[in-house]
Scaffold this active site. Sequence first.
Site, PDB file in Angstrom:
ATOM      1  N   SER A 116       0.851  -1.197   0.000  1.00 52.45           N
ATOM      2  CA  SER A 116       0.000   0.000   0.000  1.00 52.45           C
ATOM      3  C   SER A 116       0.879   1.236   0.000  1.00 52.45           C
ATOM      4  O   SER A 116       1.630   1.479   0.954  1.00 52.45           O
ATOM      5  CB  SER A 116      -0.888   0.011   1.242  1.00 52.45           C
ATOM      6  N   HIS A 166      -1.079  -1.333  -4.379  1.00 53.62           N
ATOM      7  CA  HIS A 166      -2.344  -0.974  -3.725  1.00 53.62           C
ATOM      8  C   HIS A 166      -2.415   0.545  -3.537  1.00 53.62           C
ATOM      9  O   HIS A 166      -1.540   1.148  -2.908  1.00 53.62           O
ATOM     10  CB  HIS A 166      -2.422  -1.686  -2.378  1.00 53.62           C
ATOM     11  N   ASP A 196      -4.719   3.618  -2.170  1.00 51.04           N
ATOM     12  CA  ASP A 196      -5.840   3.956  -1.288  1.00 51.04           C
ATOM     13  C   ASP A 196      -6.385   5.346  -1.606  1.00 51.04           C
ATOM     14  O   ASP A 196      -5.673   6.340  -1.472  1.00 51.04           O
ATOM     15  CB  ASP A 196      -5.368   3.914   0.168  1.00 51.04           C
ATOM     16  N   MET A 228      -9.041   8.135  -0.578  1.00 53.46           N
ATOM     17  CA  MET A 228      -9.878   8.552   0.559  1.00 53.46           C
ATOM     18  C   MET A 228     -10.388   9.967   0.353  1.00 53.46           C
ATOM     19  O   MET A 228      -9.646  10.828  -0.121  1.00 53.46           O
ATOM     20  CB  MET A 228      -9.059   8.504   1.848  1.00 53.46           C
ATOM     21  N   HIS A 233      -8.289   0.954  -4.295  1.00 55.67           N
ATOM     22  CA  HIS A 233      -9.240   0.765  -3.202  1.00 55.67           C
ATOM     23  C   HIS A 233      -9.939   2.098  -2.936  1.00 55.67           C
ATOM     24  O   HIS A 233      -9.343   3.020  -2.389  1.00 55.67           O
ATOM     25  CB  HIS A 233      -8.440   0.277  -1.973  1.00 55.67           C
ATOM     26  N   MET A 241     -12.211   4.472  -1.050  1.00 57.78           N
ATOM     27  CA  MET A 241     -12.888   4.737   0.230  1.00 57.78           C
ATOM     28  C   MET A 241     -13.532   6.110   0.102  1.00 57.78           C
ATOM     29  O   MET A 241     -13.097   7.088   0.706  1.00 57.78           O
ATOM     30  CB  MET A 241     -11.858   4.709   1.377  1.00 57.78           C
ATOM     31  N   MET A 270     -11.377  -5.911   4.963  1.00 59.94           N
ATOM     32  CA  MET A 270     -10.669  -4.923   5.789  1.00 59.94           C
ATOM     33  C   MET A 270     -10.433  -5.524   7.169  1.00 59.94           C
ATOM     34  O   MET A 270     -11.379  -5.885   7.867  1.00 59.94           O
ATOM     35  CB  MET A 270     -11.497  -3.634   5.933  1.00 59.94           C
ATOM     36  N   GLY A 320      -8.945   4.043   6.783  1.00 55.50           N
ATOM     37  CA  GLY A 320      -8.655   5.460   6.997  1.00 55.50           C
ATOM     38  C   GLY A 320      -7.178   5.737   7.224  1.00 55.50           C
ATOM     39  O   GLY A 320      -6.669   6.762   6.799  1.00 55.50           O
ATOM     40  N   PHE A 321      -6.506   4.800   7.869  1.00 54.69           N
ATOM     41  CA  PHE A 321      -5.108   5.049   8.227  1.00 54.69           C
ATOM     42  C   PHE A 321      -4.262   3.788   8.142  1.00 54.69           C
ATOM     43  O   PHE A 321      -4.781   2.689   8.350  1.00 54.69           O
ATOM     44  CB  PHE A 321      -5.028   5.603   9.661  1.00 54.69           C
ATOM     45  N   GLY A 322      -2.987   3.980   7.854  1.00 57.81           N
ATOM     46  CA  GLY A 322      -2.043   2.868   7.907  1.00 57.81           C
ATOM     47  C   GLY A 322      -1.577   2.669   9.344  1.00 57.81           C
ATOM     48  O   GLY A 322      -1.874   3.477  10.228  1.00 57.81           O
ATOM     49  N   GLY A 323      -0.876   1.575   9.574  1.00 63.37           N
ATOM     50  CA  GLY A 323      -0.229   1.365  10.867  1.00 63.37           C
ATOM     51  C   GLY A 323      -1.141   0.967  12.022  1.00 63.37           C
ATOM     52  O   GLY A 323      -0.750   1.080  13.180  1.00 63.37           O
ATOM     53  N   ASP A 349      -6.533  -6.488   4.041  1.00 62.71           N
ATOM     54  CA  ASP A 349      -5.931  -5.154   4.107  1.00 62.71           C
ATOM     55  C   ASP A 349      -6.018  -4.588   5.524  1.00 62.71           C
ATOM     56  O   ASP A 349      -7.109  -4.366   6.040  1.00 62.71           O
ATOM     57  CB  ASP A 349      -6.698  -4.249   3.118  1.00 62.71           C
ATOM     58  N   GLY A 350      -4.842  -4.359   6.125  1.00 59.61           N
ATOM     59  CA  GLY A 350      -4.792  -3.673   7.418  1.00 59.61           C
ATOM     60  C   GLY A 350      -4.086  -4.485   8.494  1.00 59.61           C
ATOM     61  O   GLY A 350      -4.489  -5.600   8.794  1.00 59.61           O
TER      62      GLY A 350
HETATM   63  C1  DX5 Z   1      -6.338   1.590   5.366  1.00 57.34           C
HETATM   64  C2  DX5 Z   1      -5.839   1.224   4.007  1.00 57.34           C
HETATM   65  C3  DX5 Z   1      -4.726   0.271   3.980  1.00 57.34           C
HETATM   66  C4  DX5 Z   1      -3.498   0.707   4.715  1.00 57.34           C
HETATM   67  C5  DX5 Z   1      -2.846  -0.520   5.271  1.00 57.34           C
HETATM   68  O1  DX5 Z   1      -7.502   2.313   5.253  1.00 57.34           O
HETATM   69  O2  DX5 Z   1      -6.890   0.680   3.227  1.00 57.34           O
HETATM   70  O3  DX5 Z   1      -4.414  -0.113   2.647  1.00 57.34           O
HETATM   71  O4  DX5 Z   1      -2.576   1.392   3.917  1.00 57.34           O
HETATM   72  O5  DX5 Z   1      -1.763  -0.116   6.033  1.00 57.34           O
HETATM   73  P1  DX5 Z   1      -1.050  -1.068   7.072  1.00 57.34           P
HETATM   74  O6  DX5 Z   1      -0.533  -2.252   6.334  1.00 57.34           O
HETATM   75  O7  DX5 Z   1       0.034  -0.201   7.613  1.00 57.34           O
HETATM   76  O8  DX5 Z   1      -2.079  -1.453   8.112  1.00 57.34           O
HETATM   77 ZN    ZN Z   2      -6.456  -0.236   1.240  1.00 55.56          ZN
END
Ligand code: DX5
Ligand code: ZN
Length: 214
Positions: free
Chosen positions: A7, A32, A34, A36, A65, A67, A136, A141-144, A172-173
Amino acid sequence: MVKISPSILSADFSKLGEEVVAIDKAGADYIHIDIMDGSFVPNITIGPAVVKALRPYSKKIFDVHLMINDAGKFVNDFANAGADIISVHVEKELHLDRILSKIKDMGKKSGVVLNPSTNEETIKYVLDKIDLILVMSVNPGFGGQSFIPSSIEKIKNIKKMIGKRPIEIEVDGGINDVTGFECIKAGADVLVAGNYIFKDGNYSANIKKLKGLV
Ligand code: DX5
Ligand code: ZN
């Protein structure tokens, strides 16, 4: 072997083109992306213009993806920008069947996305129009963020539900070497990973670790 879709949400946004080249060379199967809108999720990222700008940097599959609240309005734009897979959240699509047909009519692969609280039964009647199911394993909404354990049961249920249909299950996530392994055992075909791949700059080693889990 499991496919890996890094991602780029976790990439350095000041040099996205270079980052896409780097993960391509490091062995990514998909890229990937994202999208948003600050409304469907509490964060804003990029739109079709950036997807189009990134397209020349890699021939790998652009796994987009969405969102966003009004996906139907923008599907054409993402298709024209060079998306290969376009995935829409079922929670926002009153006319899911129609939007999946629209994606297929444009010659793209269609994906549906399920939030952690969304029942997999919601896609039962559109399975024949789906190429990919994105589970999901965090709230989008956020990574990490941390992996939500109930995702494993959902992957198993989906695996049973799709039977012999040629549908990929993507997760994903919160994917790392531990959660990724559990997902693969449950039936996942594609792992999305942001933080795990980008965290230390060792893209190739991190992708290899995920691919080597089974
Ligand atoms: C979250 C995204 C993910 C995100 C995953 O809303 O859809 O694609 O980037 O990040 P990680 O792998 O850091 O959880
Ligand atoms: Zn994603």
